[in-house]
Design an enzyme around this catalytic site. Structure first.
Site, mmCIF file in Angstrom:
data_model
loop_
_atom_site.group_PDB
_atom_site.id
_atom_site.type_symbol
_atom_site.label_atom_id
_atom_site.label_comp_id
_atom_site.label_asym_id
_atom_site.label_seq_id
_atom_site.Cartn_x
_atom_site.Cartn_y
_atom_site.Cartn_z
ATOM 1 N N THR A 19 0.929 -1.053 0.090
ATOM 2 C CA THR A 19 0.003 -0.079 -0.043
ATOM 3 C C THR A 19 0.934 1.406 -0.049
ATOM 4 O OG1 THR A 19 -1.634 -1.053 1.315
ATOM 5 C CG2 THR A 19 -1.883 1.278 1.312
ATOM 6 N N THR A 20 0.741 2.025 -0.908
ATOM 7 C CA THR A 20 1.671 3.292 -0.957
ATOM 8 C C THR A 20 1.321 4.144 0.030
ATOM 9 O OG1 THR A 20 0.065 4.501 -2.518
ATOM 10 C CG2 THR A 20 1.838 3.170 -3.347
ATOM 11 N N ALA A 69 0.082 7.178 -0.630
ATOM 12 C CA ALA A 69 -0.825 8.153 -0.786
ATOM 13 C C ALA A 69 -2.084 7.327 -1.135
ATOM 14 C CB ALA A 69 -0.464 8.415 -2.378
ATOM 15 N N CYS A 70 -1.944 6.107 -0.787
ATOM 16 C CA CYS A 70 -3.428 5.311 -0.960
ATOM 17 C C CYS A 70 -3.849 4.735 0.453
ATOM 18 C CB CYS A 70 -3.093 4.110 -2.056
ATOM 19 S SG CYS A 70 -4.631 2.948 -2.207
ATOM 20 N N GLY A 71 -4.840 4.841 0.706
ATOM 21 C CA GLY A 71 -5.389 4.289 2.023
ATOM 22 C C GLY A 71 -6.456 3.318 2.258
#
Length: 310
Positions: free
Chosen positions: A140-141, A143-145
């Site tokens: 999971t980056t 920026a991504c939740g």
């Protein structure tokens, strides 16, 4: 335990109108971003890109968001996995003896040893382990939740806490003051300008109970929720979650899963965030800037008796 900031050589260019362009070589301070693999009982669950620090809180908060645990009694310990030459362990406890985690002592990354980027959580006896099918084999980056539930209905039925019945009442002046209070405690942001922040505010006293920063907005929220887990504070009734950026669906999800009745954001919410807030009975406030704010759901929790008539 990892690096929170790093130093990088840059060329600073100044190009003012009517003046010569100036080039200056200097060092810039950057927010660190490193992967953290979270394991439960030795089995990989997810890998997230985060700013190192407060990793045990991050893992505990993530497990709440995933519906794996609902309180501190289900979180036994956590250990940073070490390589060859790893030493002993350190156990820390929080309020009321609640374990803050067990940390492995290892060699530095420069020595080829422990880089503290793998954390293994042990759940309390009797606590079901996560479904192996939910383990994420990709990372999971920051920026991504996207953290677990695939729909509003799933989140609404999975949460152990009903935020709709929380009798929270907040004065507009308290909400208006929260972004500034949060900003004043963003120590790493002051150095780097590159981190999100989240805080838990006691609505009755106005006190900021905890502030955490991270390169990922969802990680910052997981860290403050994890702080609550490790200090026996779930569910977070009577609490306002203040965030430094926008209010996404994932942040509303995390608030609901932790029993937080109000989410306040400096920037805009998404349409799905508003829809979920309405569905679950969470008060969602956005664009909290200066003396103004937009209330998107459950405005009855904002004390209008202290406002001047419009």
């Amino acid at each position: 335990m990892g690096r929170i900031t790093t130093r990088q050589k840059v060329v600073r260019i100044t190009a003012a109108d009517g003046q010569d362009v100036e080039f200056v070589r200097r060092f810039d301070t950057l927010a660190a971003e490193e992967p953290l693999e979270i394991r439960v009982g030795g089995a990989p669950l997810t890998v997230t890109m985060r700013t190192p620090g407060h990793d045990v809180e991050l893992a505990a908060g993530f497990l709440v968001s995933e519906g794996v645990i609902t309180g501190s009694d289900q979180f036994a310990s956590a250990i940073h996995c070490g390589g060859p030459g790893t030493g002993g362990t350190i156990r820390e406890t929080g309020t009321g003896g609640v374990p803050l985690g067990i940390y492995a002592l290892g060699a530095s990354a420069a020595d080829g040893g422990n880089t503290y980027n793998v954390l293994d959580v042990t759940l309390a006896p009797g606590t079901p382990l996560p479904d192996p099918a939910r383990a994420r084999h990709s990372y999971t980056t920051s920026a991504c939740g996207v953290c677990g539930a695939a729909s509003i209905e799933q989140v609404a039925t999975t949460s152990a806490f009903d935020v709709s019945g929380d009798p929270l009442q907040v004065e507009p002046s308290l909400l208006a003051a929260l972004p500034g209070a949060l900003r004043d405690r963003q120590e790493v942001f002051e150095k780097t300008g590159g981190l999100h922040a989240a805080a838990l505010c006691d609505a009755a006293t106005g006190e900021l109970l905890v502030v955490r920063e991270d390169v990922g907005r969802h990680n910052a929220v997981d860290k403050v929720v994890g702080w609550a887990v490790l200090n026996g504070r779930l569910p977070l009734t009577g609490i306002v979650l203040q965030v430094s950026g926008r209010a996404s669906f994932e942040l509303v999800q995390k608030a609901v899963m932790a029993g937080i009745p109000m989410l306040s954001a400096v920037s805009a919410p998404s349409s799905l965030a508003v829809e979920m807030a309405e569905k679950t009975g969470l008060t969602l406030v956005g664009f909290v800037r200066g003396a103004s704010m937009n209330v998107y759901s459950r405005p009855d929790r904002i004390r209008t008796d202290v406002l001047e008539p419009v």
